[in-house]
Design a protein around this motif. Structure first.
Motif, short mmCIF file in Angstrom:
data_model
loop_
_atom_site.label_atom_id
_atom_site.label_comp_id
_atom_site.label_asym_id
_atom_site.label_seq_id
_atom_site.Cartn_x
_atom_site.Cartn_y
_atom_site.Cartn_z
N UNK A 1 0.93 -1.22 0.12
CA UNK A 1 0.00 0.04 0.06
C UNK A 1 0.71 1.24 -0.06
N UNK A 2 0.65 2.13 -0.85
CA UNK A 2 1.45 3.51 -0.97
C UNK A 2 0.62 4.32 -0.22
N UNK A 3 1.19 5.12 0.71
CA UNK A 3 0.18 5.93 1.70
C UNK A 3 0.87 7.28 1.46
N UNK A 4 -0.10 8.12 1.73
CA UNK A 4 0.01 9.65 1.60
C UNK A 4 0.04 10.15 3.13
N UNK A 5 0.72 11.16 3.42
CA UNK A 5 0.66 11.37 4.82
C UNK A 5 0.51 12.93 5.00
N UNK A 6 0.29 13.56 6.28
CA UNK A 6 0.20 14.70 6.49
C UNK A 6 -0.87 15.61 6.04
N UNK A 7 -0.78 16.74 5.24
CA UNK A 7 -1.88 17.43 4.64
C UNK A 7 -2.67 16.75 3.49
N UNK A 8 -1.97 15.93 2.51
CA UNK A 8 -2.72 15.10 1.61
C UNK A 8 -3.69 14.28 2.43
N UNK A 9 -3.06 13.59 3.45
CA UNK A 9 -4.11 12.61 3.99
C UNK A 9 -5.47 13.30 4.82
N UNK A 10 -5.03 14.39 5.38
CA UNK A 10 -6.10 15.26 5.73
C UNK A 10 -7.16 15.82 4.96
N UNK A 11 -6.81 16.03 3.83
CA UNK A 11 -7.63 16.66 2.51
C UNK A 11 -7.46 18.07 2.90
N UNK A 12 -6.06 18.37 3.30
CA UNK A 12 -5.93 19.89 3.36
C UNK A 12 -4.69 20.47 2.77
N UNK A 13 -4.43 19.72 1.70
CA UNK A 13 -3.48 20.17 0.77
C UNK A 13 -3.66 21.47 -0.20
N UNK A 14 -2.68 22.44 -0.05
CA UNK A 14 -2.87 23.57 -0.90
C UNK A 14 -1.78 23.33 -2.21
N UNK A 15 -1.51 24.68 -2.70
CA UNK A 15 -0.60 24.63 -3.88
C UNK A 15 0.99 24.60 -3.43
N UNK A 16 1.18 25.20 -2.38
CA UNK A 16 2.58 24.92 -1.85
C UNK A 16 2.80 23.86 -1.00
N UNK A 17 3.42 22.80 -1.48
CA UNK A 17 3.48 21.67 -0.86
C UNK A 17 4.70 20.85 -1.19
N UNK A 18 5.05 19.91 -0.10
CA UNK A 18 5.95 18.77 -0.62
C UNK A 18 5.43 17.54 -0.38
N UNK A 19 6.11 16.52 -0.79
CA UNK A 19 5.66 15.23 -0.64
C UNK A 19 5.91 14.45 0.61
N UNK A 20 4.97 13.83 1.16
CA UNK A 20 5.22 13.24 2.36
C UNK A 20 4.52 11.74 2.13
N UNK A 21 5.22 10.65 2.01
CA UNK A 21 4.54 9.40 1.64
C UNK A 21 5.53 8.12 2.28
#
Length: 631
Positions: free
Chosen positions: A356-376
């Motif tokens: 399973x590939x998982x997203x972490x942080x803001x993407x997992x919370x559905x709170x991602x915006x345009x300025x972001x890095x990748x946590x996975x």
């Protein structure tokens, strides 16, 4: 007019885009179409061959494939195929097979082109996309945001219709007719009932649709006295009642589904159909997500992702709230990851063990915006053997993380990525790691908890991610020492208010006279909400949804949840609008705002929002620190 032409005209006039044509145009069309018949399993269109007709399914059904053999779509009566080839180079791009004995109307390319020139609505239908009425509705109503504001539960207009597993196919069909539904859920009364109210699946074991009856029963001549178990679909894709309508639509488009069971706290409460969604309107972010899945290489995907900033600005300019913007950007990010993983598997081959590939942080919370890095990260099945399998998953992680970077998601400075061997673990190792972080809340463990405990399964065996979320929810709420440490950690970032409630700004450097609204606003609010959510065992990831659970649990004094909701929405909205304004000015978006450029109204309300955060942090300290068993 000959009687067969009249019958063709009648049929076409009942289906888009022909229903927008004049009677005279329909008569012309009916007189020039040809009729084709294909037996079940026969090939209708072969990839790469010349195409000279638009096809309309008169009776039966067909399957449309990508050129790699993957099923792309299923089309039944009234549906169209072949338009992609006609609109490009007149070569077949999507091979087509007859799923059952099928009758089609063939419209010659010359007539098709003439109608596109002469009838605007007819042309618009095909120029929007080849997915028929669904995408036409999306395109025609792109300025409306109902799909992205409405939740799935608003589509449920009736009680759940279900039938016991032991009932016959005939009984089920009769019930569907009486209830006027196109699908019903199958339940097994002998299935054990979970004692966990949030894990009660209502003993549902499958779903039966009218398509199952047509294809599996009528076409095959199956005895209708058999149990529904013989033809039901057992692998269910479900959607939460609080999910947005466009999320449900994404699931349907991605998995080629026409029905989705709807659950509330995992208990089924109804079924939505594609036709339910067609009643709603859509907007461009939806089309953007669909376009992601059509990209055929990382380079294509990276080029396509260049439009992401425009999608973001459009959402903001349409007055989407912060929850909606965050969810839309997160869905887009998840879909890009999913497409990258599909491309990775195409290149690397079948995975040696489930993962399973998982997203972490803001993407997992559905709170991602345009300025972001990748946590996975990667959760690997317990059969994973490093010597045999890690080469595959290291390559897969590199493919995806490099691809994300090309798409604008910068690499994580802290190394929280699946390319880091530390974050490619077996499921049992992740479980042990999570338990250790809760049992031994040292600074590094708290940092990791604040990142990894907001997780979402993006691709693969997503149950592996769900199990970890359940573990966190059950273990953290009975760990007062861990909660106290998390609360203390959540107090490290304070709102930028001085003694007289004026803004505390950066005094030097590149961002002099500004404040970082993420670091001093949205981030500490999310941290604070996470602690309360962990304390009540909430399994929600999004901060607004966590606040709903906190309110239901009556954890905070009356009115405090509403204050936090308003503060989070206002601070997040200021941040979102700041980023959109930067993009429109041709500048690099960031999180550093200059308060002096805000109106007096905005400054006053922003200070009020920060004051709410300040008071909430004081309450957090009292509630958890004083009760902590810090040893």
């Amino acid at each position: 007019m000959q009687i067969e032409h009249f019958e063709i005209m009648q049929f076409l006039s009942a289906h888009p885009p022909f229903n927008a044509l004049t009677k005279r145009a329909l008569q012309q069309l009916a007189s020039e179409v040809e009729v084709g018949y294909y037996r079940a399993g026969s090939e209708i269109l072969h990839y790469g061959e010349s195409i000279s007709n638009l096809y309309v399914v008169r009776a039966g059904s067909v399957e449309v494939y990508r050129r790699n053999g993957e099923l792309y779509n299923r089309i039944s009566e009234g549906g169209l195929f072949g338009q992609r080839g006609l609109l490009t180079n007149r070569k077949v791009r999507f091979p087509v097979m007859a799923l059952e004995d099928t009758l089609v109307y063939c419209i010659p390319v010359g007539l098709f082109e003439a109608f596109c020139d002469e009838h605007e609505a007819f042309a618009d239908f095909f120029e929007a996309d080849d997915s028929g009425g669904l995408i036409q509705a999306v395109s025609e109503q792109a300025d409306n945001n109902d799909l992205t504001t409405a939740k799935v539960k608003t589509l449920l207009l009736r009680e759940l219709v279900s039938v016991e597993l032991s009932r016959s196919i005939r009984d089920a069909a009769r019930l569907m007719t009486e209830e006027q539904v196109s699908a019903l859920l199958i339940f097994d009364p002998s299935k054990p009932v979970s004692d966990d109210p949030e894990d009660d699946d209502g003993q549902i074991v499958g779903i039966l649709s009218d398509k199952d009856l047509r294809i599996k029963v009528v076409a095959e001549g199956l005895d209708t006295n058999q149990s529904v178990a013989a033809i039901m679909t057992r692998e269910l894709t479900i959607v939460d009642s609080n999910a947005y309508v466009f999320e449900a639509m994404m699931m349907m488009l991605r998995d080629n589904l026409h029905h989705l069971p709807v659950v509330h706290k995992r208990r089924p409460i109804g079924v939505i159909a594609l036709s339910d969604i067609l009643r709603y309107e859509s907007q461009s972010s939806l089309l953007f997500v669909k376009g992601i899945m059509e990209q055929q290489s990382v380079e294509d995907l990276a080029h396509y992702a260049q439009s992401l900033a425009s999608v973001f600005v459009r959402l903001v300019n349409e007055d989407a709230n912060s929850h909606m913007v965050g969810t839309a950007m997160s869905v887009i990010g998840r879909t890009i990851k999913q497409r990258l993983l599909e491309l990775a598997e195409d290149e690397l081959g079948t995975p040696p063990v489930p993962y399973c590939f998982i997203a972490l942080g803001s993407m997992a919370r559905d709170e991602q915006l345009i300025v972001t890095d990748q946590d996975n990260a990667l959760i690997l099945d317990d059969t994973f053997e490093p010597d045999k399998h890690d080469g595959y998953f290291a390559a897969l992680a590199k493919f995806v993380c490099d691809g994300l970077a090309q798409c604008g998601y910068k690499l994580c400075d802290g190394g929280i990525m699946a390319t880091n061997p530390q974050w490619r673990l077996r499921a049992s190792e992740w479980q042990a790691q999570f338990e250790d972080w809760v049992d031994n809340p040292k600074p590094e463990a708290l940092l990791h908890s604040s990142i990894f405990f907001d997780l979402d399964g993006v691709y693969g065996c997503t149950q592996l991610a769900s199990r970890l979320s359940e573990l966190v929810a059950k273990k953290a709420k009975i760990a007062p020492r861990f909660l106290a440490a998390m609360a203390n950690n959540a107090l490290r970032r304070t709102p930028p208010l001085g003694f007289f409630k004026d803004f505390v700004l950066e005094q030097d450097g590149e961002h002099k006279h500004s404040l970082n609204i993420k670091r001093r606003g949205t981030a500490p609010l999310s941290d604070l909400v996470r602690v309360h959510a962990l304390a009540i065992g909430s399994r929600k990831q999004n901060s607004f949804e966590r606040l709903e659970d906190i309110k239901e649990a009556q954890l905070l004094p009356p009115g405090k949840v509403e204050d936090l909701e308003a503060a989070l929405e206002y601070i997040a909205t200021i941040r979102i609008r700041h980023q959109a304004r930067k993009i429109e000015q041709g500048k690099q978006p960031d999180n550093n705002i200059l308060p002096k450029r805000l109106s007096e109204f905005e400054q006053r309300n922003l200070k009020e929002a920060f004051a709410v955060l300040d008071k909430a942090q004081s309450y957090l300290k009292i509630r958890y620190q004083n009760k902590a068993i810090l040893k």
